[in-house]
Design a protein around this motif. Structure first.
Motif, PDB file in Angstrom:
ATOM      1  N   ASN A  98     -14.303  24.376  14.772  1.00 28.69           N
ATOM      2  CA  ASN A  98     -13.787  24.824  16.066  1.00 28.69           C
ATOM      3  C   ASN A  98     -12.387  25.400  15.880  1.00 28.69           C
ATOM      4  N   PRO A  99     -11.906  26.176  16.861  1.00 21.93           N
ATOM      5  CA  PRO A  99     -10.580  26.780  16.715  1.00 21.93           C
ATOM      6  C   PRO A  99      -9.451  25.763  16.561  1.00 21.93           C
ATOM      7  N   ASP A 100      -9.620  24.521  17.108  1.00 18.51           N
ATOM      8  CA  ASP A 100      -8.545  23.536  17.051  1.00 18.51           C
ATOM      9  C   ASP A 100      -8.702  22.554  15.902  1.00 18.51           C
ATOM     10  N   ASP A 101      -9.634  22.776  14.998  1.00 15.71           N
ATOM     11  CA  ASP A 101      -9.797  21.910  13.830  1.00 15.71           C
ATOM     12  C   ASP A 101      -8.677  22.177  12.825  1.00 15.71           C
ATOM     13  N   ARG A 102      -8.086  21.079  12.314  1.00 15.03           N
ATOM     14  CA  ARG A 102      -7.047  21.198  11.303  1.00 15.03           C
ATOM     15  C   ARG A 102      -7.706  21.182   9.919  1.00 15.03           C
ATOM     16  N   VAL A 103      -7.723  22.328   9.299  1.00 10.55           N
ATOM     17  CA  VAL A 103      -8.436  22.498   8.032  1.00 10.55           C
ATOM     18  C   VAL A 103      -7.490  22.225   6.873  1.00 10.55           C
ATOM     19  N   VAL A 104      -7.938  21.433   5.913  1.00 12.35           N
ATOM     20  CA  VAL A 104      -7.154  21.177   4.702  1.00 12.35           C
ATOM     21  C   VAL A 104      -7.146  22.449   3.864  1.00 12.35           C
ATOM     22  N   VAL A 105      -5.938  22.983   3.596  1.00 11.16           N
ATOM     23  CA  VAL A 105      -5.832  24.257   2.887  1.00 11.16           C
ATOM     24  C   VAL A 105      -5.220  24.111   1.498  1.00 11.16           C
ATOM     25  N   GLN A 115       0.544  18.170   7.062  1.00 11.51           N
ATOM     26  CA  GLN A 115       1.684  19.064   7.125  1.00 11.51           C
ATOM     27  C   GLN A 115       1.178  20.409   7.654  1.00 11.51           C
ATOM     28  N   MET A 116       1.489  20.724   8.914  1.00  8.26           N
ATOM     29  CA  MET A 116       0.945  21.923   9.547  1.00  8.26           C
ATOM     30  C   MET A 116       1.527  23.193   8.934  1.00  8.26           C
ATOM     31  N   LYS A 117       0.644  24.110   8.606  1.00 11.16           N
ATOM     32  CA  LYS A 117       0.999  25.438   8.116  1.00 11.16           C
ATOM     33  C   LYS A 117       0.369  26.477   9.032  1.00 11.16           C
ATOM     34  N   ALA A 139       0.840  -1.208   0.000  1.00 16.42           N
ATOM     35  CA  ALA A 139       0.000   0.000   0.000  1.00 16.42           C
ATOM     36  C   ALA A 139       0.875   1.259   0.000  1.00 16.42           C
ATOM     37  N   PRO A 140       0.482   2.313  -0.831  1.00 18.38           N
ATOM     38  CA  PRO A 140       1.271   3.544  -0.859  1.00 18.38           C
ATOM     39  C   PRO A 140       1.119   4.314   0.449  1.00 18.38           C
ATOM     40  N   PRO A 141       2.100   5.131   0.792  1.00 15.54           N
ATOM     41  CA  PRO A 141       1.988   5.915   2.027  1.00 15.54           C
ATOM     42  C   PRO A 141       0.894   6.965   1.887  1.00 15.54           C
ATOM     43  N   PRO A 142       0.319   7.433   3.011  1.00 15.50           N
ATOM     44  CA  PRO A 142      -0.713   8.486   2.943  1.00 15.50           C
ATOM     45  C   PRO A 142      -0.154   9.742   2.289  1.00 15.50           C
ATOM     46  N   PRO A 143      -0.948  10.449   1.489  1.00 19.81           N
ATOM     47  CA  PRO A 143      -0.451  11.678   0.839  1.00 19.81           C
ATOM     48  C   PRO A 143      -0.183  12.769   1.862  1.00 19.81           C
ATOM     49  N   ARG A 144       0.833  13.561   1.563  1.00 19.86           N
ATOM     50  CA  ARG A 144       1.130  14.700   2.423  1.00 19.86           C
ATOM     51  C   ARG A 144       0.242  15.882   2.021  1.00 19.86           C
ATOM     52  N   ILE A 145      -0.529  16.353   2.971  1.00 26.94           N
ATOM     53  CA  ILE A 145      -1.508  17.411   2.707  1.00 26.94           C
ATOM     54  C   ILE A 145      -1.284  18.552   3.696  1.00 26.94           C
ATOM     55  N   ASP A 146      -1.313  19.798   3.170  1.00 26.25           N
ATOM     56  CA  ASP A 146      -1.164  20.972   4.038  1.00 26.25           C
ATOM     57  C   ASP A 146      -2.456  21.227   4.808  1.00 26.25           C
ATOM     58  N   VAL A 147      -2.311  21.382   6.106  1.00 27.73           N
ATOM     59  CA  VAL A 147      -3.454  21.718   6.959  1.00 27.73           C
ATOM     60  C   VAL A 147      -3.045  22.900   7.831  1.00 27.73           C
ATOM     61  N   ALA A 148      -4.054  23.619   8.352  1.00 25.72           N
ATOM     62  CA  ALA A 148      -3.784  24.776   9.210  1.00 25.72           C
ATOM     63  C   ALA A 148      -4.963  24.991  10.144  1.00 25.72           C
ATOM     64  N   THR A 204      -6.632  15.733  -3.688  1.00 26.84           N
ATOM     65  CA  THR A 204      -5.963  14.528  -3.184  1.00 26.84           C
ATOM     66  C   THR A 204      -6.588  14.035  -1.894  1.00 26.84           C
ATOM     67  N   ALA A 205      -7.054  14.985  -1.059  1.00 24.60           N
ATOM     68  CA  ALA A 205      -7.665  14.612   0.223  1.00 24.60           C
ATOM     69  C   ALA A 205      -9.079  14.105  -0.025  1.00 24.60           C
ATOM     70  N   VAL A 206      -9.292  12.827   0.313  1.00 23.13           N
ATOM     71  CA  VAL A 206     -10.597  12.191   0.086  1.00 23.13           C
ATOM     72  C   VAL A 206     -11.219  11.872   1.437  1.00 23.13           C
ATOM     73  N   PRO A 207     -12.466  12.301   1.678  1.00 23.26           N
ATOM     74  CA  PRO A 207     -13.108  11.992   2.953  1.00 23.26           C
ATOM     75  C   PRO A 207     -13.083  10.492   3.241  1.00 23.26           C
ATOM     76  N   GLY A 208     -12.716  10.144   4.474  1.00 23.75           N
ATOM     77  CA  GLY A 208     -12.648   8.746   4.876  1.00 23.75           C
ATOM     78  C   GLY A 208     -11.286   8.129   4.721  1.00 23.75           C
ATOM     79  N   GLN A 209     -10.355   8.792   4.044  1.00 23.81           N
ATOM     80  CA  GLN A 209      -9.020   8.259   3.858  1.00 23.81           C
ATOM     81  C   GLN A 209      -8.023   8.992   4.741  1.00 23.81           C
TER      82      GLN A 209
END
Length: 392
Positions: free
Chosen positions: A356-363, A378-380, A36-45, A368-373
């Motif tokens: 909420n203030p502590d939610d990590r939002v995909v930016v 990568q924190m920004k 299985a491929p590694p999870p994709p790196r996605i920027d979140v903030a 590439t980011a698919v719900p459920g996966q």
């Protein structure tokens, strides 16, 4: 014996080849096993938390405070035009002159009539007084005194009529000079010197327009009216403080809302057919950057709201259920979260509900980011938006 030995050798060779083939097949099978491929790196903030000034947005049009037609109120030939088309004039400036001689003569005639009426009143008043004195001496009858009083009253009435005639003649004479009723710009003249004007009704000579200050008319919805009233109540403003509410506008070619004014009028009723309320702002217009008829973007500040959550506008998606954000949830699994959005502040959008203030939002990497996966977040860090000069 030799033949038997040969057969044994052939059998051993076949067995060796079989083992070698089996080993090769086994090695190939292990090498091609699925990994299985590694999870994709996605920027979140995390959402930006900051104080945001909430606005009511509308569209409107600029309108002159005063815009009237200059008309000839008396009949006559136009003698003078005392301005150049497009001149800026002050209130009281003479612009047109209609022939004055007929009206000057009419005034003199009225004044002569008044002088005659004054003389008649003086004579009849003296005659009445003599008759009263003679009545006391029982020289004349009461009827004679009554006739003298009637003559005196008639002369007094004629005197009042003559006074009215003089005032009317003075008024008509004043109408021969058409003056600016207020400061403004005079449009191109619509008549020529020597032209007969005022026949069969008022003749329009030109128009005068007041450009400073200037109005901006716009309409707000019933819901916005309630928001404004709530904002005023929160700021301690009463209905009579309406003119303290600021209004800002921007033209089509301008960035932001550079023109600052005040709310000048709001209709006392909401139009039932449209569900809107008519409102008006007033703006200083030194240098005349605003002209009547311009389209304008309007915003009315409703007050500052602290601790509002903002995310990049590009991070917001939409589907049949409405607007949504992708969130890196528990165990870094992507969640789709339905949200309610507010106004745009720079490149960030206010989120009024759903996160909420502590939610990590995909930016970034939204495709590439698919719900459920699962993803590798990568924190920004998001930069707070400037609150001045924003657009909706």
């Amino acid at each position: 014996m030799a033949r038997k030995l040969h057969r044994m050798r052939r059998a051993a060779l076949a067995i060796g080849v079989a083992f070698a083939a089996a080993a090769t097949i086994s090695a190939c099978s292990e090498k091609n096993a699925y990994v299985a491929p590694p999870p994709p790196r996605i920027d979140v903030a995390l959402p930006v938390k900051q104080t945001v000034t909430r606005y009511l947005y509308a569209t409107g049009n600029t309108v002159a405070v005063n815009d009237i037609a200059l008309v000839a109120r008396v009949q006559g030939f136009l003698q003078e035009i005392d301005y150049k088309d497009g001149d800026e004039v002050k209130a009281g400036t003479r612009l047109f002159v209609i022939e004055q001689e007929p009206y000057q003569l009419a005034l003199e005639q009225a004044q002569a009539g008044k002088a005659a009426a004054d003389a008649s009143v003086k004579q009849s008043q003296a005659d009445y007084q003599r008759q009263v004195d003679l009545l006391k001496q029982r020289v004349v009858a009461q009827s004679t005194v009554d006739q003298s009083a009637a003559a005196r009253d008639a002369d007094l009435a004629k005197q009042k009529q003559s006074e009215a005639d003089v005032k009317q003649a003075e008024l008509n004479l004043s109408y021969t000079e058409v003056k600016a009723p207020f400061d403004g710009l005079v449009t191109a003249r619509q008549v020529s010197v020597g032209e007969l004007v005022g026949t069969g009704g008022a003749t329009t000579l030109a128009n005068i327009v007041q450009l400073d200050p200037i109005y901006v008319n716009f309409n707000v919805s019933e819901q916005d009216v309630l928001r404004i009233r709530a904002a005023m109540a929160k700021r301690g403003l009463k209905p009579q403080d309406l003119k303290k509410v600021p209004v800002e506008i921007g033209l089509q070619t301008e960035e932001g809302y550079p023109h600052k004014g005040l709310l000048d009028y709001a209709s006392p009723t909401v139009t039932a057919s449209t569900g809107t309320l008519a409102a008006r702002g007033v703006f200083d217009n030194k240098g005349r950057p605003l002209l009547p008829g311009f389209f304008a973007r309007v915003r009315v500040p409703l007050g500052a709201e602290p601790d509002m959550l903002l995310v990049p506008d590009r991070a917001i998606g939409s589907d049949q259920s409405g607007r949504y954000l992708l969130i890196a949830g528990k165990d870094d699994v992507v969640e789709q979260r339905t949200v309610q959005i507010g106004q745009l502040v720079g490149e960030l959008r206010v989120i009024t509900a759903g996160i909420n203030p502590d939610d990590r939002v995909v930016v970034s990497g939204l495709l590439t980011a698919v719900p459920g996966q699962k993803i590798e977040p990568q924190m920004k860090t998001l930069t707070a938006a400037a609150t001045d000069g924003v657009v909706q």
